[in-house]
Design a protein around this motif. Sequence first.
Motif, PDB file in Angstrom:
ATOM      1  N   ARG A   3      23.476  21.754  34.318  1.00 66.18           N
ATOM      2  CA  ARG A   3      24.334  22.934  34.159  1.00 66.18           C
ATOM      3  C   ARG A   3      25.523  22.878  35.101  1.00 66.18           C
ATOM      4  NH1 ARG A   3      19.652  25.818  34.189  1.00 66.18           N
ATOM      5  NH2 ARG A   3      20.116  26.691  36.239  1.00 66.18           N
ATOM      6  N   ALA A   4      25.283  22.485  36.344  1.00 65.86           N
ATOM      7  CA  ALA A   4      26.369  22.403  37.327  1.00 65.86           C
ATOM      8  C   ALA A   4      27.435  21.395  36.895  1.00 65.86           C
ATOM      9  CB  ALA A   4      25.809  22.041  38.703  1.00 65.86           C
ATOM     10  N   MET A  43      28.130  20.494  33.788  1.00 66.41           N
ATOM     11  CA  MET A  43      28.851  21.060  32.651  1.00 66.41           C
ATOM     12  C   MET A  43      29.776  22.192  33.082  1.00 66.41           C
ATOM     13  SD  MET A  43      26.203  20.919  29.455  1.00 66.41           S
ATOM     14  CE  MET A  43      24.725  21.474  30.298  1.00 66.41           C
ATOM     15  N   GLU A  44      29.358  22.993  34.050  1.00 62.45           N
ATOM     16  CA  GLU A  44      30.214  24.067  34.551  1.00 62.45           C
ATOM     17  C   GLU A  44      31.457  23.487  35.213  1.00 62.45           C
ATOM     18  OE1 GLU A  44      27.424  26.180  36.994  1.00 62.45           O
ATOM     19  OE2 GLU A  44      26.689  27.369  35.300  1.00 62.45           O
ATOM     20  N   ASN A  45      31.289  22.388  35.925  1.00 58.09           N
ATOM     21  CA  ASN A  45      32.429  21.719  36.540  1.00 58.09           C
ATOM     22  C   ASN A  45      33.390  21.206  35.471  1.00 58.09           C
ATOM     23  OD1 ASN A  45      33.649  18.929  37.589  1.00 58.09           O
ATOM     24  ND2 ASN A  45      33.421  20.356  39.307  1.00 58.09           N
ATOM     25  N   ALA A  46      32.853  20.612  34.429  1.00 52.08           N
ATOM     26  CA  ALA A  46      33.683  20.103  33.335  1.00 52.08           C
ATOM     27  C   ALA A  46      34.390  21.260  32.617  1.00 52.08           C
ATOM     28  CB  ALA A  46      32.827  19.303  32.352  1.00 52.08           C
ATOM     29  N   GLN A  47      33.698  22.383  32.475  1.00 52.29           N
ATOM     30  CA  GLN A  47      34.288  23.536  31.808  1.00 52.29           C
ATOM     31  C   GLN A  47      35.496  24.069  32.593  1.00 52.29           C
ATOM     32  OE1 GLN A  47      32.139  27.288  31.739  1.00 52.29           O
ATOM     33  NE2 GLN A  47      32.534  27.471  29.535  1.00 52.29           N
ATOM     34  N   LEU A  48      35.429  23.988  33.922  1.00 57.00           N
ATOM     35  CA  LEU A  48      36.564  24.422  34.739  1.00 57.00           C
ATOM     36  C   LEU A  48      37.828  23.633  34.404  1.00 57.00           C
ATOM     37  CD1 LEU A  48      34.890  24.950  38.236  1.00 57.00           C
ATOM     38  CD2 LEU A  48      35.737  26.708  36.653  1.00 57.00           C
ATOM     39  N   GLU A  49      37.665  22.356  34.107  1.00 55.31           N
ATOM     40  CA  GLU A  49      38.810  21.543  33.692  1.00 55.31           C
ATOM     41  C   GLU A  49      39.408  22.081  32.392  1.00 55.31           C
ATOM     42  OE1 GLU A  49      40.450  18.702  35.013  1.00 55.31           O
ATOM     43  OE2 GLU A  49      39.420  19.449  36.794  1.00 55.31           O
ATOM     44  N   GLU A  50      38.539  22.507  31.481  1.00 54.93           N
ATOM     45  CA  GLU A  50      39.018  23.046  30.207  1.00 54.93           C
ATOM     46  C   GLU A  50      39.780  24.350  30.434  1.00 54.93           C
ATOM     47  OE1 GLU A  50      38.909  20.944  27.951  1.00 54.93           O
ATOM     48  OE2 GLU A  50      37.242  19.690  28.592  1.00 54.93           O
ATOM     49  N   PHE A  51      39.303  25.176  31.380  1.00 54.06           N
ATOM     50  CA  PHE A  51      40.034  26.407  31.714  1.00 54.06           C
ATOM     51  C   PHE A  51      41.439  26.066  32.208  1.00 54.06           C
ATOM     52  CE2 PHE A  51      35.766  28.499  32.774  1.00 54.06           C
ATOM     53  CZ  PHE A  51      35.718  29.222  31.592  1.00 54.06           C
ATOM     54  N   ILE A  70      25.763  25.206  28.280  1.00 54.88           N
ATOM     55  CA  ILE A  70      25.325  25.694  29.591  1.00 54.88           C
ATOM     56  C   ILE A  70      24.232  26.734  29.426  1.00 54.88           C
ATOM     57  CG2 ILE A  70      26.068  27.071  31.588  1.00 54.88           C
ATOM     58  CD1 ILE A  70      28.828  25.575  31.300  1.00 54.88           C
ATOM     59  N   SER A  71      24.397  27.624  28.467  1.00 53.94           N
ATOM     60  CA  SER A  71      23.426  28.700  28.287  1.00 53.94           C
ATOM     61  C   SER A  71      22.053  28.187  27.843  1.00 53.94           C
ATOM     62  CB  SER A  71      23.941  29.732  27.278  1.00 53.94           C
ATOM     63  OG  SER A  71      23.946  29.206  25.974  1.00 53.94           O
ATOM     64  N   LEU A  72      22.003  26.999  27.261  1.00 52.55           N
ATOM     65  CA  LEU A  72      20.730  26.444  26.784  1.00 52.55           C
ATOM     66  C   LEU A  72      20.140  25.376  27.708  1.00 52.55           C
ATOM     67  CD1 LEU A  72      21.628  26.054  23.004  1.00 52.55           C
ATOM     68  CD2 LEU A  72      20.235  27.848  24.072  1.00 52.55           C
ATOM     69  N   GLU A  73      20.908  24.913  28.678  1.00 47.05           N
ATOM     70  CA  GLU A  73      20.463  23.807  29.533  1.00 47.05           C
ATOM     71  C   GLU A  73      19.504  24.296  30.614  1.00 47.05           C
ATOM     72  OE1 GLU A  73      19.360  20.657  30.948  1.00 47.05           O
ATOM     73  OE2 GLU A  73      20.915  20.357  29.433  1.00 47.05           O
ATOM     74  N   PRO A  74      18.256  23.775  30.620  1.00 46.75           N
ATOM     75  CA  PRO A  74      17.289  24.221  31.619  1.00 46.75           C
ATOM     76  C   PRO A  74      17.467  23.550  32.991  1.00 46.75           C
ATOM     77  CG  PRO A  74      16.245  22.688  30.102  1.00 46.75           C
ATOM     78  CD  PRO A  74      17.647  22.912  29.606  1.00 46.75           C
ATOM     79  N   ASN A  75      18.091  22.387  33.027  1.00 48.49           N
ATOM     80  CA  ASN A  75      18.205  21.644  34.277  1.00 48.49           C
ATOM     81  C   ASN A  75      19.403  22.147  35.087  1.00 48.49           C
ATOM     82  OD1 ASN A  75      19.385  19.342  35.956  1.00 48.49           O
ATOM     83  ND2 ASN A  75      17.317  18.592  35.480  1.00 48.49           N
ATOM     84  N   PRO A  76      19.179  22.637  36.317  1.00 46.24           N
ATOM     85  CA  PRO A  76      20.271  23.187  37.134  1.00 46.24           C
ATOM     86  C   PRO A  76      21.388  22.181  37.431  1.00 46.24           C
ATOM     87  CG  PRO A  76      18.142  23.743  38.098  1.00 46.24           C
ATOM     88  CD  PRO A  76      17.885  22.776  36.980  1.00 46.24           C
ATOM     89  N   GLN A  77      21.025  20.920  37.669  1.00 48.92           N
ATOM     90  CA  GLN A  77      22.056  19.931  37.966  1.00 48.92           C
ATOM     91  C   GLN A  77      22.916  19.636  36.739  1.00 48.92           C
ATOM     92  OE1 GLN A  77      20.722  16.106  39.437  1.00 48.92           O
ATOM     93  NE2 GLN A  77      22.592  15.932  40.668  1.00 48.92           N
TER      94      GLN A  77
END
Length: 84
Positions: free
Chosen positions: A28-29, A31-39, A19-26
């Motif tokens: 990133r969004a 990956m952030e959604n997928a990361q929530l599943e990991e949480f 996420i920290s390296l991804e320039p494309n906002p969509q």
Amino acid sequence: MLTSLIEEAEAINWYEQRISLEPNPQARAIMENAQLEEFKHFGMDLEFLLRRTPKWRTALQAILFTDGDIVESGEQAEHELDLE
């Protein structure tokens, strides 16, 4: 289950790096959604372990979701475990 907890923590970290390296906002969004599943998975694994390991639960109840100094809370938790 402990191995599963570790793997979920690693997955959270991998997403954080990507996420920290991804320039494309969509992207990133997504990956952030997928990361929530990991949480969620991490939390479920942790709760499973805490329900079966009373000393862990005692220690973490004194530290998690509390206000104040984290180190002091940890020291207090350690003291409480020594008394049992």
